[in-house]
Design a protein around this motif. Structure first.
Motif, PDB file in Angstrom:
ATOM      1  N   ASP A   1      10.726 -13.421  -8.890  1.00 32.56           N
ATOM      2  CA  ASP A   1       9.426 -13.616  -9.523  1.00 32.56           C
ATOM      3  C   ASP A   1       9.029 -15.086  -9.520  1.00 32.56           C
ATOM      4  N   SER A   2       7.865 -15.374 -10.061  1.00 34.58           N
ATOM      5  CA  SER A   2       7.311 -16.732 -10.006  1.00 34.58           C
ATOM      6  C   SER A   2       8.127 -17.742 -10.807  1.00 34.58           C
TER       7      SER A   2
ATOM      8  N   ASP B   1       1.810  -8.506  -5.859  1.00 37.65           N
ATOM      9  CA  ASP B   1       1.227  -9.738  -5.320  1.00 37.65           C
ATOM     10  C   ASP B   1       1.632 -10.981  -6.100  1.00 37.65           C
ATOM     11  N   THR B   2       2.495 -10.820  -7.122  1.00 42.88           N
ATOM     12  CA  THR B   2       2.986 -11.980  -7.873  1.00 42.88           C
ATOM     13  C   THR B   2       4.446 -12.292  -7.563  1.00 42.88           C
ATOM     14  N   ILE B   3       5.089 -11.509  -6.692  1.00 39.66           N
ATOM     15  CA  ILE B   3       6.520 -11.695  -6.435  1.00 39.66           C
ATOM     16  C   ILE B   3       6.777 -11.987  -4.964  1.00 39.66           C
TER      17      ILE B   3
ATOM     18  N   ASN C   1       0.294  -1.662  -5.595  1.00 34.48           N
ATOM     19  CA  ASN C   1       0.618  -3.002  -6.080  1.00 34.48           C
ATOM     20  C   ASN C   1       1.514  -3.022  -7.318  1.00 34.48           C
TER      21      ASN C   1
ATOM     22  N   GLY D   1       5.137  -4.755 -13.297  1.00 33.74           N
ATOM     23  CA  GLY D   1       4.775  -5.996 -12.628  1.00 33.74           C
ATOM     24  C   GLY D   1       3.830  -5.708 -11.479  1.00 33.74           C
ATOM     25  N   GLU D   2       3.342  -6.768 -10.872  1.00 36.16           N
ATOM     26  CA  GLU D   2       2.419  -6.638  -9.744  1.00 36.16           C
ATOM     27  C   GLU D   2       3.059  -7.240  -8.498  1.00 36.16           C
TER      28      GLU D   2
END
Length: 289
Positions: free
Chosen positions: A8-9, A68-70, A24, A65-66
């Protein structure tokens, strides 16, 4: 289930389960159930943990979670063994000037040769002959030796997609293919592992296709295997023990770049996609080392 490894971010690693019907959203398995480890290999090794993962997906309070964020990681980052098959489609054997084989060509890859979904496939400094190969992959979930056609598929934890990126001039420097198949970050693997209950038995009858910059390069079906998944497992386990987390790559059909006139090789900026029906799309850009 469709299970994948990610970062993750914040730099934390996790295992997600893709939500049915969503392109997603996913379930963060260990955040939903702290008894589920942040390691996909550890999950597939235990039927109890797999059952907990299935329950987490059905949990109305699951932590989501999404995508497009990982950042995707290879589903299994360091398989104990990566066993690859060559010449498992008669049309590919023919285009390479080989007769229909009586036994598959097996070779091995090392973990440093892997790259993940949406990460680049790396063209090395020493060659511009980087080729694509669309392949079905499966991951072993149970220790297996001397299996039969009747029980072979019981050891499969799930199926995925592989792009067996090959450095053709190095592959042909010796009679063994190993060196041309083990350059760093040339074997793309992912995006997720699909459990067998979601797919036809042994992944039989699935369309498989490669596309380079949107152009279809390979277009085949797993029903055209010379050795299907069960037969492949029987052949391997008469020689060696398969262990949880081992990765097996099942060969590519005709249409590879080196056999075209003129040859087509991948170059920086290209996008290569491998799609297998009912599993998904593995997508990678190409970059120079």
């Amino acid at each position: 289930m469709r299970l994948f490894s990610y970062r993750d971010s914040s730099g934390q690693d996790g295992v997600g389960a893709l939500l049915v019907g969503s392109a997603n959203s996913f379930i963060n398995l260990s955040a939903t159930d702290p008894l589920i480890p942040n390691n996909l290999q550890a999950i597939i090794e235990s039927q109890e943990i797999l059952n907990r993962a299935a329950a987490a997906i059905q949990n109305s309070k699951a932590i989501k979670g999404e995508i497009d964020t990982i950042t995707f990681r290879s589903p299994i980052e360091r398989p104990g063994k990566i066993i690859c098959m060559g010449l498992n489609y008669a049309d590919h054997a023919k285009e390479g000037g080989n007769a229909r084989p009586e036994y598959p060509s097996f070779f091995m890859r090392g973990p440093s040769s892997l790259t993940a979904h949406l990460s680049p496939i790396i063209r090395p400094q020493v060659s511009d002959k980087l080729d694509y190969e669309a392949e079905l992959a499966f991951v072993v979930g149970k220790k297996a030796r001397h299996l039969t056609l009747e029980n072979a598929l019981e050891c499969v934890a799930g199926y995925s997609i592989f792009n067996d990126g090959s450095i053709r001039d190095y592959q042909r420097k010796t009679t063994q293919w190993t060196i041309g198949k083990n350059f760093d970050q040339t074997g793309a693997f992912g995006p997720w592992l699909v459990t067998p209950d979601e797919l036809p038995l042994g992944c039989d009858g699935l369309k498989i296709q490669s596309r380079l910059n949107g152009q279809v390069m390979q277009n085949a079906n797993t029903k055209d295997f010379l050795w299907n998944v069960a037969e492949t497992i029987v052949l391997i386990t008469e020689c060696m023990t398969l262990e949880p987390g081992d990765l097996v790559i099942t060969g590519t059909p005709a249409g590879v770049g080196y056999a075209r006139t003129p040859p087509v090789f991948m170059k920086p900026g290209d996008i290569c996609e491998i799609e297998i029906e009912s599993i998904g799309i593995l997508r990678n850009s190409i970059a120079d080392e």
